[in-house]
Design a protein around this motif. Structure first.
Motif, PDB file in Angstrom:
ATOM      1  N   TYR A  33     -15.123  -4.705  32.060  1.00 60.02           N
ATOM      2  CA  TYR A  33     -14.025  -4.418  31.155  1.00 60.02           C
ATOM      3  C   TYR A  33     -12.896  -3.734  31.906  1.00 60.02           C
ATOM      4  CZ  TYR A  33     -17.283  -5.541  27.469  1.00 60.02           C
ATOM      5  OH  TYR A  33     -18.174  -6.194  26.661  1.00 60.02           O
ATOM      6  N   VAL A  34     -11.690  -4.235  31.697  1.00 57.14           N
ATOM      7  CA  VAL A  34     -10.485  -3.664  32.289  1.00 57.14           C
ATOM      8  C   VAL A  34      -9.767  -2.901  31.192  1.00 57.14           C
ATOM      9  CG1 VAL A  34      -8.310  -4.171  33.461  1.00 57.14           C
ATOM     10  CG2 VAL A  34     -10.329  -5.603  33.888  1.00 57.14           C
ATOM     11  N   THR A  35      -9.485  -1.620  31.447  1.00 53.59           N
ATOM     12  CA  THR A  35      -8.857  -0.820  30.401  1.00 53.59           C
ATOM     13  C   THR A  35      -7.861   0.176  30.975  1.00 53.59           C
ATOM     14  OG1 THR A  35      -9.241   0.610  28.479  1.00 53.59           O
ATOM     15  CG2 THR A  35     -10.706   0.925  30.378  1.00 53.59           C
ATOM     16  N   PRO A  36      -6.741   0.324  30.308  1.00 54.32           N
ATOM     17  CA  PRO A  36      -5.848   1.433  30.654  1.00 54.32           C
ATOM     18  C   PRO A  36      -6.362   2.705  29.984  1.00 54.32           C
ATOM     19  CG  PRO A  36      -4.936   0.211  28.827  1.00 54.32           C
ATOM     20  CD  PRO A  36      -6.199  -0.498  29.231  1.00 54.32           C
ATOM     21  N   GLU A  37      -5.817   3.815  30.391  1.00 50.69           N
ATOM     22  CA  GLU A  37      -6.143   5.073  29.717  1.00 50.69           C
ATOM     23  C   GLU A  37      -4.967   5.476  28.849  1.00 50.69           C
ATOM     24  OE1 GLU A  37      -6.632   9.656  30.937  1.00 50.69           O
ATOM     25  OE2 GLU A  37      -8.004   8.268  31.930  1.00 50.69           O
ATOM     26  N   TYR A  38      -5.246   5.693  27.575  1.00 54.42           N
ATOM     27  CA  TYR A  38      -4.246   6.176  26.633  1.00 54.42           C
ATOM     28  C   TYR A  38      -4.779   7.452  26.007  1.00 54.42           C
ATOM     29  CZ  TYR A  38      -2.119   1.519  26.785  1.00 54.42           C
ATOM     30  OH  TYR A  38      -1.531   0.363  27.188  1.00 54.42           O
ATOM     31  N   ASN A  39      -4.102   8.562  26.180  1.00 54.47           N
ATOM     32  CA  ASN A  39      -4.485   9.830  25.557  1.00 54.47           C
ATOM     33  C   ASN A  39      -5.966  10.154  25.779  1.00 54.47           C
ATOM     34  OD1 ASN A  39      -1.860  10.190  24.549  1.00 54.47           O
ATOM     35  ND2 ASN A  39      -2.329   8.864  22.819  1.00 54.47           N
ATOM     36  N   HIS A  40      -6.396  10.050  27.001  1.00 51.88           N
ATOM     37  CA  HIS A  40      -7.766  10.393  27.414  1.00 51.88           C
ATOM     38  C   HIS A  40      -8.807   9.420  26.906  1.00 51.88           C
ATOM     39  CE1 HIS A  40      -6.860  14.615  28.847  1.00 51.88           C
ATOM     40  NE2 HIS A  40      -5.722  14.187  28.340  1.00 51.88           N
ATOM     41  N   GLY A  41      -8.426   8.223  26.500  1.00 47.40           N
ATOM     42  CA  GLY A  41      -9.397   7.255  26.000  1.00 47.40           C
ATOM     43  C   GLY A  41      -8.984   5.832  26.321  1.00 47.40           C
ATOM     44  N   PHE A  42      -9.819   4.888  25.918  1.00 50.77           N
ATOM     45  CA  PHE A  42      -9.493   3.479  26.122  1.00 50.77           C
ATOM     46  C   PHE A  42      -8.747   2.940  24.914  1.00 50.77           C
ATOM     47  CE2 PHE A  42     -13.699   3.757  24.344  1.00 50.77           C
ATOM     48  CZ  PHE A  42     -13.790   2.713  23.446  1.00 50.77           C
ATOM     49  N   ASN A  43      -8.224   1.733  25.029  1.00 53.49           N
ATOM     50  CA  ASN A  43      -7.324   1.230  23.991  1.00 53.49           C
ATOM     51  C   ASN A  43      -8.049   0.600  22.802  1.00 53.49           C
ATOM     52  OD1 ASN A  43      -8.098  -1.247  24.973  1.00 53.49           O
ATOM     53  ND2 ASN A  43      -6.124  -1.798  25.807  1.00 53.49           N
ATOM     54  N   ALA A  44      -7.315   0.468  21.722  1.00 52.92           N
ATOM     55  CA  ALA A  44      -7.869  -0.041  20.468  1.00 52.92           C
ATOM     56  C   ALA A  44      -8.249  -1.512  20.552  1.00 52.92           C
ATOM     57  CB  ALA A  44      -6.861   0.165  19.332  1.00 52.92           C
ATOM     58  N   VAL A  45      -7.562  -2.271  21.369  1.00 49.88           N
ATOM     59  CA  VAL A  45      -7.877  -3.696  21.508  1.00 49.88           C
ATOM     60  C   VAL A  45      -9.291  -3.862  22.061  1.00 49.88           C
ATOM     61  CG1 VAL A  45      -7.234  -5.827  22.694  1.00 49.88           C
ATOM     62  CG2 VAL A  45      -5.459  -4.326  21.781  1.00 49.88           C
ATOM     63  N   LEU A  46      -9.636  -3.080  23.074  1.00 48.47           N
ATOM     64  CA  LEU A  46     -10.981  -3.144  23.639  1.00 48.47           C
ATOM     65  C   LEU A  46     -12.019  -2.639  22.631  1.00 48.47           C
ATOM     66  CD1 LEU A  46     -12.929  -3.753  25.886  1.00 48.47           C
ATOM     67  CD2 LEU A  46     -12.284  -1.588  26.963  1.00 48.47           C
ATOM     68  N   LYS A  47     -11.711  -1.577  21.928  1.00 52.34           N
ATOM     69  CA  LYS A  47     -12.644  -1.053  20.916  1.00 52.34           C
ATOM     70  C   LYS A  47     -12.920  -2.105  19.848  1.00 52.34           C
ATOM     71  CE  LYS A  47     -14.899   2.312  18.738  1.00 52.34           C
ATOM     72  NZ  LYS A  47     -16.150   1.775  18.279  1.00 52.34           N
ATOM     73  N   ASN A  48     -11.895  -2.799  19.401  1.00 52.09           N
ATOM     74  CA  ASN A  48     -12.081  -3.848  18.408  1.00 52.09           C
ATOM     75  C   ASN A  48     -12.941  -4.984  18.970  1.00 52.09           C
ATOM     76  OD1 ASN A  48     -11.329  -5.086  15.729  1.00 52.09           O
ATOM     77  ND2 ASN A  48     -10.554  -6.645  17.128  1.00 52.09           N
ATOM     78  N   ALA A  49     -12.685  -5.369  20.216  1.00 55.08           N
ATOM     79  CA  ALA A  49     -13.477  -6.443  20.829  1.00 55.08           C
ATOM     80  C   ALA A  49     -14.948  -6.050  20.923  1.00 55.08           C
ATOM     81  CB  ALA A  49     -12.921  -6.776  22.210  1.00 55.08           C
ATOM     82  N   LEU A  50     -15.218  -4.788  21.235  1.00 52.66           N
ATOM     83  CA  LEU A  50     -16.604  -4.320  21.305  1.00 52.66           C
ATOM     84  C   LEU A  50     -17.246  -4.252  19.918  1.00 52.66           C
ATOM     85  CD1 LEU A  50     -16.171  -1.510  23.958  1.00 52.66           C
ATOM     86  CD2 LEU A  50     -17.456  -3.636  24.230  1.00 52.66           C
ATOM     87  N   ASP A  51     -16.494  -3.796  18.932  1.00 50.57           N
ATOM     88  CA  ASP A  51     -17.028  -3.658  17.580  1.00 50.57           C
ATOM     89  C   ASP A  51     -17.233  -4.994  16.879  1.00 50.57           C
ATOM     90  OD1 ASP A  51     -17.038  -0.937  17.871  1.00 50.57           O
ATOM     91  OD2 ASP A  51     -15.230  -0.593  16.678  1.00 50.57           O
ATOM     92  N   TYR A  52     -16.493  -6.009  17.289  1.00 51.89           N
ATOM     93  CA  TYR A  52     -16.519  -7.299  16.617  1.00 51.89           C
ATOM     94  C   TYR A  52     -17.875  -7.976  16.729  1.00 51.89           C
ATOM     95  CZ  TYR A  52     -13.788 -11.027  14.468  1.00 51.89           C
ATOM     96  OH  TYR A  52     -13.258 -11.918  13.588  1.00 51.89           O
ATOM     97  N   LEU A  53     -18.554  -7.763  17.823  1.00 52.40           N
ATOM     98  CA  LEU A  53     -19.883  -8.338  18.043  1.00 52.40           C
ATOM     99  C   LEU A  53     -20.867  -7.203  18.271  1.00 52.40           C
ATOM    100  CD1 LEU A  53     -18.944 -11.170  20.545  1.00 52.40           C
ATOM    101  CD2 LEU A  53     -19.109 -11.332  18.060  1.00 52.40           C
ATOM    102  N   ASN A  54     -22.143  -7.500  18.143  1.00 54.50           N
ATOM    103  CA  ASN A  54     -23.127  -6.435  18.311  1.00 54.50           C
ATOM    104  C   ASN A  54     -24.226  -6.847  19.281  1.00 54.50           C
ATOM    105  OD1 ASN A  54     -25.649  -4.857  17.496  1.00 54.50           O
ATOM    106  ND2 ASN A  54     -24.043  -3.730  16.433  1.00 54.50           N
ATOM    107  N   THR A  55     -25.066  -7.758  18.905  1.00 53.79           N
ATOM    108  CA  THR A  55     -26.265  -8.071  19.695  1.00 53.79           C
ATOM    109  C   THR A  55     -26.006  -8.982  20.890  1.00 53.79           C
ATOM    110  OG1 THR A  55     -26.796  -9.929  18.243  1.00 53.79           O
ATOM    111  CG2 THR A  55     -27.745  -7.789  17.687  1.00 53.79           C
TER     112      THR A  55
END
Length: 142
Positions: A33-55
């Protein structure tokens, strides 16, 4: 953004784009995973991609390429490691192996410098191979 009606852990996707995304992720052997740092965390686009699938990602190795200004994305990697652990993904053991890059400016454009990226890629490849054996596509130009 996630638009499925069922929880992702059930894999009962309604929309074709979710079914396609699920099949693509399911076929993968390893994730980087490639991610920028925004306010000490990763971005919402990556979080959504991770949350969209599970198993689909369960028990598969994962590595990180991070970038930012002062910390070069170190804090983003720390926060994302908690998320991937919850998804039962397998981050590198024995310390961190993220590629930490600062942007360089040249003629008004920003780009990631090649040398640290290549060094980090090799470090991550060695870690994945050491933990999981050879994985197609890691370090062979794919």
């Amino acid at each position: 953004m996630m638009d499925e009606t069922n929880h992702p852990r059930h894999r009962r996707y309604v929309h074709q784009h979710a079914k396609d995304w699920s099949a693509t992720v399911d076929r993968a052997d390893v994730f980087v995973y490639v991610t920028p740092e925004y306010n000490h965390g990763f971005n919402a686009v990556l979080k959504n991609a991770l949350d969209y699938l599970n198993t689909e990602r369960a028990y598969k190795p994962v590595g990180f390429v991070s970038y930012g200004c002062v910390s070069a994305g170190t804090r983003a990697v720390q926060t994302i490691k908690e998320v991937v652990a919850t998804l039962t993904m397998v981050p590198p053991r024995g310390g961190e192996h993220p590629v930490r890059c600062k942007f360089s400016r040249r003629a008004g454009t920003r780009r990631l410098p090649a040398r640290p990226v290549l060094a980090g890629q090799e470090s991550l490849r060695q870690c994945v191979v050491g933990q999981h054996g050879e994985v197609p596509g890691i370090g062979d130009g794919q």
